[in-house]
Design an enzyme around this catalytic site. Sequence first.
Site, PDB file in Angstrom:
ATOM      1  N   PRO A   9       0.786  -1.230   0.000  1.00  0.00           N
ATOM      2  CA  PRO A   9       0.000   0.000   0.000  1.00  0.00           C
ATOM      3  C   PRO A   9       0.819   1.281   0.000  1.00  0.00           C
ATOM      4  CG  PRO A   9      -0.172  -1.135   2.109  1.00  0.00           C
ATOM      5  CD  PRO A   9       0.498  -2.077   1.161  1.00  0.00           C
ATOM      6  N   ASN A  10       0.294   2.232  -0.739  1.00  0.00           N
ATOM      7  CA  ASN A  10       0.821   3.605  -0.835  1.00  0.00           C
ATOM      8  C   ASN A  10       2.120   3.716  -1.642  1.00  0.00           C
ATOM      9  OD1 ASN A  10      -1.274   4.805   0.791  1.00  0.00           O
ATOM     10  ND2 ASN A  10      -0.341   3.740   2.524  1.00  0.00           N
ATOM     11  N   ARG A  17       5.026  10.957  -2.548  1.00  0.00           N
ATOM     12  CA  ARG A  17       4.804  10.592  -1.145  1.00  0.00           C
ATOM     13  C   ARG A  17       6.068  10.841  -0.311  1.00  0.00           C
ATOM     14  NH1 ARG A  17       4.584   4.432   1.214  1.00  0.00           N
ATOM     15  NH2 ARG A  17       4.176   5.044   3.360  1.00  0.00           N
ATOM     16  N   TYR A  22      11.190   8.812   1.043  1.00  0.00           N
ATOM     17  CA  TYR A  22      11.115   7.758   0.030  1.00  0.00           C
ATOM     18  C   TYR A  22      11.720   8.131  -1.324  1.00  0.00           C
ATOM     19  CZ  TYR A  22       7.994   5.740   3.516  1.00  0.00           C
ATOM     20  OH  TYR A  22       7.472   5.240   4.683  1.00  0.00           O
ATOM     21  N   ASN A  74       7.965  -5.605  -1.042  1.00  0.00           N
ATOM     22  CA  ASN A  74       7.923  -4.493  -0.091  1.00  0.00           C
ATOM     23  C   ASN A  74       6.483  -4.429   0.402  1.00  0.00           C
ATOM     24  OD1 ASN A  74       7.826  -2.153   1.351  1.00  0.00           O
ATOM     25  ND2 ASN A  74       8.956  -0.910  -0.126  1.00  0.00           N
ATOM     26  N   ALA A  77       3.277  -0.739   4.862  1.00  0.00           N
ATOM     27  CA  ALA A  77       2.835  -0.728   6.265  1.00  0.00           C
ATOM     28  C   ALA A  77       2.413  -2.118   6.755  1.00  0.00           C
ATOM     29  CB  ALA A  77       1.698   0.268   6.452  1.00  0.00           C
ATOM     30  N   HIS A  80       4.445  -4.387   9.300  1.00  0.00           N
ATOM     31  CA  HIS A  80       4.482  -4.275  10.749  1.00  0.00           C
ATOM     32  C   HIS A  80       3.350  -5.027  11.459  1.00  0.00           C
ATOM     33  CE1 HIS A  80       7.454  -1.461   9.468  1.00  0.00           C
ATOM     34  NE2 HIS A  80       6.550  -0.686   8.889  1.00  0.00           N
ATOM     35  N   ASP A  87       2.043 -15.494   6.601  1.00  0.00           N
ATOM     36  CA  ASP A  87       1.590 -16.874   6.396  1.00  0.00           C
ATOM     37  C   ASP A  87       1.545 -17.225   4.909  1.00  0.00           C
ATOM     38  OD1 ASP A  87       1.381 -17.142   9.103  1.00  0.00           O
ATOM     39  OD2 ASP A  87      -0.811 -17.277   9.164  1.00  0.00           O
ATOM     40  N   GLU A  98      12.626  -9.335   1.494  1.00  0.00           N
ATOM     41  CA  GLU A  98      11.831  -8.178   1.918  1.00  0.00           C
ATOM     42  C   GLU A  98      12.644  -6.905   1.664  1.00  0.00           C
ATOM     43  OE1 GLU A  98      10.862  -8.504   6.070  1.00  0.00           O
ATOM     44  OE2 GLU A  98      10.287  -6.403   6.212  1.00  0.00           O
ATOM     45  N   HIS A 100      12.754  -2.548   1.880  1.00  0.00           N
ATOM     46  CA  HIS A 100      12.209  -1.256   2.305  1.00  0.00           C
ATOM     47  C   HIS A 100      13.099  -0.157   1.779  1.00  0.00           C
ATOM     48  CE1 HIS A 100       9.348  -3.240   4.809  1.00  0.00           C
ATOM     49  NE2 HIS A 100      10.323  -4.021   5.233  1.00  0.00           N
ATOM     50  N   LEU A 101      12.482   0.853   1.226  1.00  0.00           N
ATOM     51  CA  LEU A 101      13.246   1.995   0.720  1.00  0.00           C
ATOM     52  C   LEU A 101      13.933   2.704   1.883  1.00  0.00           C
ATOM     53  CD1 LEU A 101      10.215   2.900  -1.363  1.00  0.00           C
ATOM     54  CD2 LEU A 101      12.435   2.866  -2.475  1.00  0.00           C
ATOM     55  N   SER A 102      13.187   2.916   2.942  1.00  0.00           N
ATOM     56  CA  SER A 102      13.723   3.653   4.095  1.00  0.00           C
ATOM     57  C   SER A 102      14.375   2.690   5.078  1.00  0.00           C
ATOM     58  CB  SER A 102      12.588   4.425   4.783  1.00  0.00           C
ATOM     59  OG  SER A 102      11.652   3.520   5.330  1.00  0.00           O
ATOM     60  N   ARG A 107      13.704   4.366  12.302  1.00  0.00           N
ATOM     61  CA  ARG A 107      12.541   5.256  12.276  1.00  0.00           C
ATOM     62  C   ARG A 107      11.676   5.055  13.529  1.00  0.00           C
ATOM     63  NH1 ARG A 107       9.618   4.981   6.694  1.00  0.00           N
ATOM     64  NH2 ARG A 107       8.615   6.835   7.590  1.00  0.00           N
ATOM     65  N   ARG A 111       7.817   0.895  13.328  1.00  0.00           N
ATOM     66  CA  ARG A 111       8.380   0.403  12.062  1.00  0.00           C
ATOM     67  C   ARG A 111       9.559  -0.545  12.284  1.00  0.00           C
ATOM     68  NH1 ARG A 111       5.875   3.683   8.180  1.00  0.00           N
ATOM     69  NH2 ARG A 111       5.499   5.743   9.037  1.00  0.00           N
TER      70      ARG A 111
HETATM   71  C1  DQA Z   1       8.300   1.121   3.677  1.00  0.00           C
HETATM   72  C2  DQA Z   1       8.421   1.334   5.198  1.00  0.00           C
HETATM   73  C3  DQA Z   1       7.077   1.128   5.869  1.00  0.00           C
HETATM   74  O1  DQA Z   1       7.209   1.368   7.282  1.00  0.00           O
HETATM   75  C4  DQA Z   1       6.060   2.100   5.326  1.00  0.00           C
HETATM   76  O2  DQA Z   1       4.798   1.854   5.909  1.00  0.00           O
HETATM   77  C5  DQA Z   1       5.976   2.067   3.844  1.00  0.00           C
HETATM   78  C6  DQA Z   1       7.221   1.982   3.073  1.00  0.00           C
HETATM   79  C7  DQA Z   1       9.621   1.439   2.948  1.00  0.00           C
HETATM   80  O3  DQA Z   1       9.737   1.036   1.798  1.00  0.00           O
HETATM   81  O4  DQA Z   1      10.497   2.108   3.509  1.00  0.00           O
HETATM   82  O5  DQA Z   1       4.913   2.225   3.266  1.00  0.00           O
HETATM   83  O6  DQA Z   1       8.008  -0.250   3.443  1.00  0.00           O
END
Ligand code: DQA
Length: 149
Positions: A9-10, A17, A22, A74, A77, A80, A87, A98, A100-102, A107, A111
Site C-alpha cells: 500500500p501507498n 509521497r 522515500y 515491499n 505498512a 508491521h 503466512d 523483503e 524497504h526503501l527507508s 525510524r 516500524r
Molecule cells: C516502507 C516502510 C514502511 O514502514 C512504510 O509503511 C511504507 C514503506 C519502505 O519502503 O520504507 O509504506 O516499506
Amino acid sequence: MKIWIINGPNLNLLGTREPDIYGTETLDAINRRVQDYLIKHGHIYEFFQSNSEGQLIDKIQEAYEENVDGIVINPAAYTHYSYAIHDAIKSVSIPAVEVHLSAIHSREDFRKQSVIAPACMGQISGFGATGYLLAVQALDTIVSERNTL
Ligand code: DQA
C-alpha cells in the site's frame, strides 16, 4: 528464472509521497530500472502493486501456481502487522526477499518490527530504490546456486 516484484500500500504514490523519506522516483521509474537488470540477465518477471492485503495474498498464492522462483516484496505498512502476508509467504515456500526503501530500524518504534521478516530469506532496508536491485541480485545468485547443486 521467474521473479515477481510485489509492492504494498501507498507505494503507488512514490515520487510525491514524503519524498524526503522515500525519494522522488516513481514506482514505474524504479520498476524500469529493475526491469533493465531482469531483461539483461534473461529472467521472466512481473511487477505487481496493490493497496489491499487480500490482493497481495492472492498474488503470493498465484506465484506458487505459476512456479515463480523468487519473490521481492515491499509489504509497506503491512510489514508491521500482517500475519496473513507472513503466512502466505510461508505457505508457498518460494524464496522471498523483503525490501524497504527507508531504514525502518532507524525510524518510529512501530516500524522497527517486521512480522514478515521471519518468512523471508533476508531483508534489505535503507538503500532506497537500489534495494530492489540488490534483492533481485540476491535471489538470482542464491536460486541459481541452489539449482546447480
Ligand atoms: C516502507 C516502510 C514502511 O514502514 C512504510 O509503511 C511504507 C514503506 C519502505 O519502503 O520504507 O509504506 O516499506
